[in-house]
Design a protein around this motif. Structure first.
Motif, PDB file in Angstrom:
ATOM      1  N   UNK A  65     -45.751   1.261 -33.095  1.00  0.00           N
ATOM      2  CA  UNK A  65     -44.434   0.642 -33.166  1.00  0.00           C
ATOM      3  C   UNK A  65     -43.362   1.650 -32.775  1.00  0.00           C
ATOM      4  N   UNK A  66     -42.433   1.236 -31.931  1.00  0.00           N
ATOM      5  CA  UNK A  66     -41.379   2.120 -31.445  1.00  0.00           C
ATOM      6  C   UNK A  66     -40.181   2.077 -32.394  1.00  0.00           C
ATOM      7  N   UNK A  67     -39.603   3.232 -32.722  1.00  0.00           N
ATOM      8  CA  UNK A  67     -38.424   3.243 -33.596  1.00  0.00           C
ATOM      9  C   UNK A  67     -37.209   2.687 -32.864  1.00  0.00           C
ATOM     10  N   UNK A  68     -36.269   2.154 -33.625  1.00  0.00           N
ATOM     11  CA  UNK A  68     -35.050   1.598 -33.045  1.00  0.00           C
ATOM     12  C   UNK A  68     -33.835   2.289 -33.643  1.00  0.00           C
TER      13      UNK A  68
ATOM     14  N   UNK B 226     -34.878  -1.471 -41.250  1.00  0.00           N
ATOM     15  CA  UNK B 226     -35.954  -2.357 -40.792  1.00  0.00           C
ATOM     16  C   UNK B 226     -35.604  -3.837 -40.847  1.00  0.00           C
ATOM     17  N   UNK B 227     -34.888  -4.258 -41.900  1.00  0.00           N
ATOM     18  CA  UNK B 227     -34.578  -5.682 -42.029  1.00  0.00           C
ATOM     19  C   UNK B 227     -33.672  -6.169 -40.914  1.00  0.00           C
ATOM     20  N   UNK B 228     -32.920  -5.258 -40.311  1.00  0.00           N
ATOM     21  CA  UNK B 228     -31.972  -5.664 -39.280  1.00  0.00           C
ATOM     22  C   UNK B 228     -32.659  -6.024 -37.975  1.00  0.00           C
ATOM     23  N   UNK B 229     -33.855  -5.507 -37.750  1.00  0.00           N
ATOM     24  CA  UNK B 229     -34.596  -5.821 -36.532  1.00  0.00           C
ATOM     25  C   UNK B 229     -36.003  -6.301 -36.872  1.00  0.00           C
ATOM     26  N   UNK B 230     -36.154  -6.895 -38.048  1.00  0.00           N
ATOM     27  CA  UNK B 230     -37.497  -7.300 -38.466  1.00  0.00           C
ATOM     28  C   UNK B 230     -38.058  -8.403 -37.577  1.00  0.00           C
ATOM     29  N   UNK B 231     -37.165  -9.128 -36.897  1.00  0.00           N
ATOM     30  CA  UNK B 231     -37.615 -10.229 -36.051  1.00  0.00           C
ATOM     31  C   UNK B 231     -37.995  -9.753 -34.655  1.00  0.00           C
ATOM     32  N   UNK B 232     -37.682  -8.492 -34.304  1.00  0.00           N
ATOM     33  CA  UNK B 232     -38.045  -7.938 -33.002  1.00  0.00           C
ATOM     34  C   UNK B 232     -38.677  -6.569 -33.213  1.00  0.00           C
ATOM     35  N   UNK B 233     -39.944  -6.447 -32.878  1.00  0.00           N
ATOM     36  CA  UNK B 233     -40.616  -5.161 -32.983  1.00  0.00           C
ATOM     37  C   UNK B 233     -41.330  -4.882 -31.671  1.00  0.00           C
ATOM     38  N   UNK B 234     -41.163  -3.681 -31.187  1.00  0.00           N
ATOM     39  CA  UNK B 234     -41.752  -3.299 -29.905  1.00  0.00           C
ATOM     40  C   UNK B 234     -42.828  -2.243 -30.123  1.00  0.00           C
ATOM     41  N   UNK B 235     -43.898  -2.336 -29.334  1.00  0.00           N
ATOM     42  CA  UNK B 235     -44.997  -1.385 -29.441  1.00  0.00           C
ATOM     43  C   UNK B 235     -45.340  -0.830 -28.069  1.00  0.00           C
ATOM     44  N   UNK B 236     -45.828   0.405 -28.062  1.00  0.00           N
ATOM     45  CA  UNK B 236     -46.232   1.003 -26.791  1.00  0.00           C
ATOM     46  C   UNK B 236     -47.642   0.544 -26.419  1.00  0.00           C
ATOM     47  N   UNK B 237     -48.175   1.070 -25.327  1.00  0.00           N
ATOM     48  CA  UNK B 237     -49.475   0.628 -24.824  1.00  0.00           C
ATOM     49  C   UNK B 237     -50.598   0.906 -25.810  1.00  0.00           C
ATOM     50  N   UNK B 238     -50.406   1.908 -26.697  1.00  0.00           N
ATOM     51  CA  UNK B 238     -51.432   2.229 -27.698  1.00  0.00           C
ATOM     52  C   UNK B 238     -51.265   1.432 -28.982  1.00  0.00           C
ATOM     53  N   UNK B 239     -50.247   0.577 -29.028  1.00  0.00           N
ATOM     54  CA  UNK B 239     -50.028  -0.253 -30.213  1.00  0.00           C
ATOM     55  C   UNK B 239     -49.137   0.382 -31.259  1.00  0.00           C
TER      56      UNK B 239
ATOM     57  N   UNK C  70     -34.526   1.330 -28.065  1.00  0.00           N
ATOM     58  CA  UNK C  70     -35.910   1.126 -28.511  1.00  0.00           C
ATOM     59  C   UNK C  70     -36.736   2.316 -28.037  1.00  0.00           C
ATOM     60  N   UNK C  71     -36.969   3.232 -28.959  1.00  0.00           N
ATOM     61  CA  UNK C  71     -37.782   4.397 -28.660  1.00  0.00           C
ATOM     62  C   UNK C  71     -37.254   5.252 -27.530  1.00  0.00           C
TER      63      UNK C  71
ATOM     64  N   UNK D 277     -38.667  -5.174 -19.513  1.00  0.00           N
ATOM     65  CA  UNK D 277     -39.320  -4.090 -20.239  1.00  0.00           C
ATOM     66  C   UNK D 277     -40.830  -4.309 -20.190  1.00  0.00           C
ATOM     67  N   UNK D 278     -41.579  -3.191 -20.275  1.00  0.00           N
ATOM     68  CA  UNK D 278     -43.037  -3.257 -20.190  1.00  0.00           C
ATOM     69  C   UNK D 278     -43.696  -3.162 -21.563  1.00  0.00           C
ATOM     70  N   UNK D 279     -42.928  -2.844 -22.589  1.00  0.00           N
ATOM     71  CA  UNK D 279     -43.481  -2.679 -23.926  1.00  0.00           C
ATOM     72  C   UNK D 279     -43.874  -4.028 -24.523  1.00  0.00           C
ATOM     73  N   UNK D 280     -44.753  -3.991 -25.494  1.00  0.00           N
ATOM     74  CA  UNK D 280     -45.205  -5.217 -26.152  1.00  0.00           C
ATOM     75  C   UNK D 280     -44.195  -5.644 -27.201  1.00  0.00           C
ATOM     76  N   UNK D 281     -43.847  -6.910 -27.168  1.00  0.00           N
ATOM     77  CA  UNK D 281     -42.868  -7.450 -28.115  1.00  0.00           C
ATOM     78  C   UNK D 281     -43.573  -8.328 -29.137  1.00  0.00           C
TER      79      UNK D 281
END
Length: 234
Positions: A88-91, A73-86, A125-126, A222-226
């Motif tokens: 969080x997508x795994x990386x 998690x710490x390696x991508x803590x500055x970038x998190x992506x979520x789907x349309x339902x909110x 990303x997911x 990309x269409x996912x929420x950042x």
């Protein structure tokens, strides 16, 4: 959700839950098609997408196996992506190459020095889209890491540097822009060479404000929420 995404997401959920672990063999294409009510062609496309993302490998005559490593998690803590339902997508990360270079660029302007090592990685990303990351260190700092195997390169690079060199990341400057992607990123992401995309630059500092690493992260549309996180001034 398309049938292709449905199959990909189902496989990723099994990896996330621990039902499938690294080295485990996936069901056959026919079994996956029957389980999801889709054609074998759709299953093949979904599997190829996951192969490109580094989550699975396909071996002729043996089958399809889980190979992806979850990004710490710490390696991508500055970038998190979520789907349309909110959600969080795994990386997942896949190491591509380690290269020693003398070439100059923004990394050399920041790090200074004569030689550099670039660690190329692709982060899925997911299973929906990929990020391409270039992580630059001074050649002498990389040498001090000692032997670095693929498993280490597919985990948290900041933590690796902190543990082996006793050089913690104290501060990170971050810039984001929408611009023409570098040729190396476009090639890895299988995009047109002149296509614009998302570019993020990170400059990490260690003790006494010493420049430690330079990193760039790129992606196509990309269409996912950042969600961009800044923690403790980073």
């Amino acid at each position: 959700m398309t049938k292709l995404s449905m199959v990909s997401d189902a496989i990723i959920r099994h990896i996330e839950s621990g039902a499938l672990r690294e080295g485990d063999r996936l069901p056959s294409e026919g079994e996956l098609a029957a389980n999801h009510g889709v054609s074998v062609g759709t299953v093949q496309k979904a599997l190829m997408q996951l192969v490109h993302s580094g989550l699975i490998t396909r071996e002729q005559g043996r089958g399809t196996f889980v190979s992806g490593t979850r990004v710490a998690p710490a390696d991508v803590r500055y970038l998190r992506f979520r789907d349309a339902e909110g959600n969080e997508l795994p990386s997942y990360v896949h190491a591509r190459a380690v290269k020693r270079l003398k070439r100059k660029g923004p990394w050399s302007d920041f790090l200074d020095g004569e030689g550099y090592v670039r660690i190329d990685r692709v982060i899925s990303v997911g299973g929906r889209f990929d990020l391409y990351s270039e992580f630059w260190l001074r050649e002498e700092d990389f040498a001090e890491l000692g032997g670095v195997d693929r498993t280490a390169l597919e985990r948290n690079l900041r933590e690796l540097v902190a543990q082996r060199l006793s050089l913690p990341t104290q501060r990170v400057d971050q810039w984001i822009r929408f611009d023409t992607l570098p040729s190396s990123a476009a090639r890895e992401l299988k995009l047109e060479s002149d296509q614009p995309g998302f570019i993020m630059e990170l400059r990490g500092y260690t003790l006494r404000n010493r420049p430690l690493y330079y990193q760039s992260i790129c992606s196509g549309p990309f269409a996912e929420r950042l969600v961009i996180i800044r923690e403790n001034g980073q």
